[in-house]
Design a protein around this motif. Sequence first.
Motif, PDB file in Angstrom:
ATOM      1  N   ALA A 177       0.833  -1.218   0.000  1.00 58.30           N
ATOM      2  CA  ALA A 177       0.000   0.000   0.000  1.00 58.30           C
ATOM      3  C   ALA A 177       0.865   1.265   0.000  1.00 58.30           C
ATOM      4  O   ALA A 177       0.512   2.264  -0.638  1.00 58.30           O
ATOM      5  N   ALA A 178       1.995   1.231   0.698  1.00 53.22           N
ATOM      6  CA  ALA A 178       2.842   2.431   0.769  1.00 53.22           C
ATOM      7  C   ALA A 178       3.425   2.744  -0.612  1.00 53.22           C
ATOM      8  O   ALA A 178       3.486   3.911  -1.033  1.00 53.22           O
ATOM      9  N   PHE A 179       3.857   1.696  -1.328  1.00 53.54           N
ATOM     10  CA  PHE A 179       4.419   1.921  -2.674  1.00 53.54           C
ATOM     11  C   PHE A 179       3.325   2.436  -3.616  1.00 53.54           C
ATOM     12  O   PHE A 179       3.563   3.347  -4.410  1.00 53.54           O
ATOM     13  N   PHE A 238      23.971   9.976 -13.446  1.00 58.23           N
ATOM     14  CA  PHE A 238      22.679  10.039 -12.749  1.00 58.23           C
ATOM     15  C   PHE A 238      22.819   9.412 -11.362  1.00 58.23           C
ATOM     16  O   PHE A 238      22.733   8.193 -11.213  1.00 58.23           O
ATOM     17  N   ALA A 239      23.017  10.248 -10.341  1.00 59.27           N
ATOM     18  CA  ALA A 239      23.180   9.734  -8.976  1.00 59.27           C
ATOM     19  C   ALA A 239      21.854   9.863  -8.221  1.00 59.27           C
ATOM     20  O   ALA A 239      21.694  10.730  -7.357  1.00 59.27           O
ATOM     21  N   THR A 240      20.900   9.003  -8.579  1.00 65.12           N
ATOM     22  CA  THR A 240      19.613   9.044  -7.867  1.00 65.12           C
ATOM     23  C   THR A 240      19.795   8.455  -6.467  1.00 65.12           C
ATOM     24  O   THR A 240      20.786   7.777  -6.182  1.00 65.12           O
ATOM     25  N   ARG A 241      18.818   8.691  -5.595  1.00 63.87           N
ATOM     26  CA  ARG A 241      18.912   8.189  -4.215  1.00 63.87           C
ATOM     27  C   ARG A 241      18.907   6.656  -4.215  1.00 63.87           C
ATOM     28  O   ARG A 241      18.452   6.027  -5.157  1.00 63.87           O
ATOM     29  N   GLY A 242      19.421   6.092  -3.118  1.00 63.93           N
ATOM     30  CA  GLY A 242      19.398   4.630  -2.991  1.00 63.93           C
ATOM     31  C   GLY A 242      20.791   4.079  -2.808  1.00 63.93           C
ATOM     32  O   GLY A 242      21.772   4.841  -2.706  1.00 63.93           O
ATOM     33  N   PRO A 243      20.888   2.736  -2.761  1.00 66.07           N
ATOM     34  CA  PRO A 243      22.147   2.092  -2.392  1.00 66.07           C
ATOM     35  C   PRO A 243      23.329   2.358  -3.337  1.00 66.07           C
ATOM     36  O   PRO A 243      24.476   2.144  -2.956  1.00 66.07           O
ATOM     37  N   THR A 244      23.058   2.784  -4.570  1.00 64.24           N
ATOM     38  CA  THR A 244      24.170   2.977  -5.513  1.00 64.24           C
ATOM     39  C   THR A 244      24.671   4.427  -5.539  1.00 64.24           C
ATOM     40  O   THR A 244      25.676   4.729  -6.177  1.00 64.24           O
ATOM     41  N   GLN A 245      23.975   5.315  -4.833  1.00 70.15           N
ATOM     42  CA  GLN A 245      24.290   6.744  -4.982  1.00 70.15           C
ATOM     43  C   GLN A 245      25.728   7.082  -4.562  1.00 70.15           C
ATOM     44  O   GLN A 245      26.446   7.795  -5.270  1.00 70.15           O
ATOM     45  N   THR A 246      26.162   6.565  -3.407  1.00 75.41           N
ATOM     46  CA  THR A 246      27.495   6.931  -2.903  1.00 75.41           C
ATOM     47  C   THR A 246      28.578   6.570  -3.912  1.00 75.41           C
ATOM     48  O   THR A 246      29.513   7.346  -4.155  1.00 75.41           O
ATOM     49  N   SER A 247      28.442   5.375  -4.527  1.00 77.41           N
ATOM     50  CA  SER A 247      29.480   4.954  -5.480  1.00 77.41           C
ATOM     51  C   SER A 247      29.506   5.879  -6.707  1.00 77.41           C
ATOM     52  O   SER A 247      30.567   6.135  -7.290  1.00 77.41           O
ATOM     53  N   LEU A 248      28.346   6.419  -7.078  1.00 80.26           N
ATOM     54  CA  LEU A 248      28.296   7.307  -8.252  1.00 80.26           C
ATOM     55  C   LEU A 248      28.871   8.688  -7.930  1.00 80.26           C
ATOM     56  O   LEU A 248      29.524   9.317  -8.777  1.00 80.26           O
ATOM     57  N   LEU A 249      28.658   9.133  -6.692  1.00 80.63           N
ATOM     58  CA  LEU A 249      29.239  10.433  -6.297  1.00 80.63           C
ATOM     59  C   LEU A 249      30.768  10.326  -6.269  1.00 80.63           C
ATOM     60  O   LEU A 249      31.489  11.238  -6.697  1.00 80.63           O
ATOM     61  N   LYS A 250      31.240   9.170  -5.804  1.00 78.50           N
ATOM     62  CA  LYS A 250      32.689   8.947  -5.764  1.00 78.50           C
ATOM     63  C   LYS A 250      33.261   8.897  -7.193  1.00 78.50           C
ATOM     64  O   LYS A 250      34.318   9.468  -7.485  1.00 78.50           O
ATOM     65  N   LEU A 251      32.518   8.241  -8.063  1.00 72.66           N
ATOM     66  CA  LEU A 251      32.953   8.151  -9.464  1.00 72.66           C
ATOM     67  C   LEU A 251      33.046   9.550 -10.088  1.00 72.66           C
ATOM     68  O   LEU A 251      33.995   9.853 -10.833  1.00 72.66           O
ATOM     69  N   ALA A 252      32.067  10.407  -9.767  1.00 70.56           N
ATOM     70  CA  ALA A 252      32.078  11.774 -10.317  1.00 70.56           C
ATOM     71  C   ALA A 252      33.363  12.487  -9.902  1.00 70.56           C
ATOM     72  O   ALA A 252      34.031  13.131 -10.729  1.00 70.56           O
ATOM     73  N   ASP A 253      33.744  12.331  -8.648  1.00 69.16           N
ATOM     74  CA  ASP A 253      34.981  12.932  -8.140  1.00 69.16           C
ATOM     75  C   ASP A 253      36.203  12.421  -8.884  1.00 69.16           C
ATOM     76  O   ASP A 253      37.060  13.199  -9.340  1.00 69.16           O
ATOM     77  N   GLU A 254      36.245  11.096  -8.987  1.00 67.52           N
ATOM     78  CA  GLU A 254      37.383  10.449  -9.664  1.00 67.52           C
ATOM     79  C   GLU A 254      37.516  10.925 -11.101  1.00 67.52           C
ATOM     80  O   GLU A 254      38.605  11.207 -11.590  1.00 67.52           O
ATOM     81  N   MET A 255      36.378  10.994 -11.798  1.00 69.25           N
ATOM     82  CA  MET A 255      36.391  11.369 -13.216  1.00 69.25           C
ATOM     83  C   MET A 255      36.785  12.841 -13.387  1.00 69.25           C
ATOM     84  O   MET A 255      37.494  13.188 -14.332  1.00 69.25           O
ATOM     85  N   ALA A 308       8.192  10.305  -4.255  1.00 71.65           N
ATOM     86  CA  ALA A 308       7.840  10.031  -2.855  1.00 71.65           C
ATOM     87  C   ALA A 308       8.707   8.927  -2.255  1.00 71.65           C
ATOM     88  O   ALA A 308       8.781   8.788  -1.034  1.00 71.65           O
ATOM     89  N   THR A 309       9.348   8.126  -3.110  1.00 67.06           N
ATOM     90  CA  THR A 309      10.241   7.063  -2.625  1.00 67.06           C
ATOM     91  C   THR A 309      11.347   6.836  -3.669  1.00 67.06           C
ATOM     92  O   THR A 309      11.100   7.025  -4.865  1.00 67.06           O
ATOM     93  N   PRO A 310      12.568   6.492  -3.226  1.00 72.01           N
ATOM     94  CA  PRO A 310      13.693   6.428  -4.167  1.00 72.01           C
ATOM     95  C   PRO A 310      13.465   5.510  -5.373  1.00 72.01           C
ATOM     96  O   PRO A 310      13.960   5.809  -6.465  1.00 72.01           O
ATOM     97  N   ASP A 311      12.697   4.422  -5.201  1.00 65.69           N
ATOM     98  CA  ASP A 311      12.479   3.530  -6.348  1.00 65.69           C
ATOM     99  C   ASP A 311      11.746   4.209  -7.500  1.00 65.69           C
ATOM    100  O   ASP A 311      11.764   3.710  -8.631  1.00 65.69           O
ATOM    101  N   LEU A 312      11.090   5.320  -7.216  1.00 62.86           N
ATOM    102  CA  LEU A 312      10.369   6.039  -8.281  1.00 62.86           C
ATOM    103  C   LEU A 312      11.172   7.225  -8.821  1.00 62.86           C
ATOM    104  O   LEU A 312      10.750   7.881  -9.773  1.00 62.86           O
ATOM    105  N   ASP A 313      12.319   7.509  -8.236  1.00 64.99           N
ATOM    106  CA  ASP A 313      13.113   8.664  -8.676  1.00 64.99           C
ATOM    107  C   ASP A 313      13.470   8.642 -10.174  1.00 64.99           C
ATOM    108  O   ASP A 313      13.468   9.702 -10.819  1.00 64.99           O
ATOM    109  N   PRO A 314      13.764   7.452 -10.755  1.00 64.92           N
ATOM    110  CA  PRO A 314      14.086   7.473 -12.192  1.00 64.92           C
ATOM    111  C   PRO A 314      12.967   8.049 -13.054  1.00 64.92           C
ATOM    112  O   PRO A 314      13.216   8.634 -14.103  1.00 64.92           O
ATOM    113  N   ILE A 315      11.717   7.909 -12.589  1.00 65.80           N
ATOM    114  CA  ILE A 315      10.577   8.382 -13.400  1.00 65.80           C
ATOM    115  C   ILE A 315      10.581   9.911 -13.489  1.00 65.80           C
ATOM    116  O   ILE A 315      10.367  10.482 -14.557  1.00 65.80           O
TER     117      ILE A 315
END
Length: 340
Positions: A170-172, A256-273, A299-306
């Motif tokens: 229901a929350a999703f 594209f560093a959207t919220r969620g478990p992969t975001q930190t690695s993408l922010l680090k990649l941006a720095d490196e690049m 409303a929730t990170p799984d929908l951020d790509p939309i």
Amino acid sequence: MTSLMLKEARSAAEHVALQLGQDNDRYAELGQRLRAAPPSSILTVARGSSDHAANYCAYLIMARLGRIVASLPLSLVTLNKAPLIARDALAIAISQSGQSPDVIEPIRYFRDSGATTVALVNDAASPLADSAEWALPLHAGAELSVAATKSFIASLVAAARLTAHWQDDAAFLAAIDALPQALTAATQLDWSPAIEVLAPSSRIMVVGRGISLPLALESALKFKETSAIQAEAFSGAEIKHGPMALIDEGYPLLIFATRGPTQTSLLKLADEMRGRGAKVLLAAPDDVAARDLTLPIAATPDLDPIVAIQAFYVMAAQLAVARGMDPDQPRHLSKVTKTQ
Ligand SMILES: N[C@@H]1[C@@H](O)[C@H](O)[C@@H](COP(=O)(O)O)O[C@@H]1O
């Protein structure tokens, strides 16, 4: 000039609102059936932008339901005639037009062989809609620009609804219902810094990871289709396994560093690049100080790509015009492409 692409992209919220008001009972019934008799295997069937929507759909189902989803190489059915075991499978087709034989034929094969077949399809009177047991219309309205925009967004929304009803979450579902507002807000964001960097550019790498990889795939296709930029999409992990060798001073990179478990690695990649001299366009939500472009949030990170692709589309349509191109009529391409 206001292109059809820009007009259609901006109208996504109203079509999503229309979609959300319809077919709720059918989604709920399908969800209930999938819970009662879980499929033994799950596959997606799609081409082009719709295949990127399928990538998002697969990621949601795997992440939220723990069920493994594969993208079916369509030639296995159409050309190889492989003896695929389809009983108890779930085949999910996604298509704007519902016209391409290599999307229709696998759905017919799977349906005839005892699978559950679903079509998330914009043209409800298409052969694909007729072929699937569960045709769920996207309600995106007629899409005339060759480049898919509102139909892609509507496909992502339909994929999220399918997943939410399957989970009976229901929350999703409530988060999905809030999408029209979030999409409207996303059209207002200013992505002009991307136009400045990309208007003179002939190449770009687009990076996402996990749930943001479909965004990278779709954006790279749009750069090619509507702006004739040589664009390649990579996962933030994959880029280190070879493609990084291409990076030289000033190489444009959209991340594209959207919220969620992969975001930190993408922010680090941006720095490196940045450290390697790349011209990084880091797209991230407004709590990321190092961002170049603001990513809208849902409303929730799984929908951020939309909502993220909504902001991208507005920029992509304007970029094409800034490059002197007509995004509605890309050379060599047609709205409906029938492949076998
Ligand atoms: N130029 C279009 C693409 O924009 C589209 O994504 C693809 C898939 O089409 P459909 O979603 O109708 O199956 O077909 C054509 O090639």
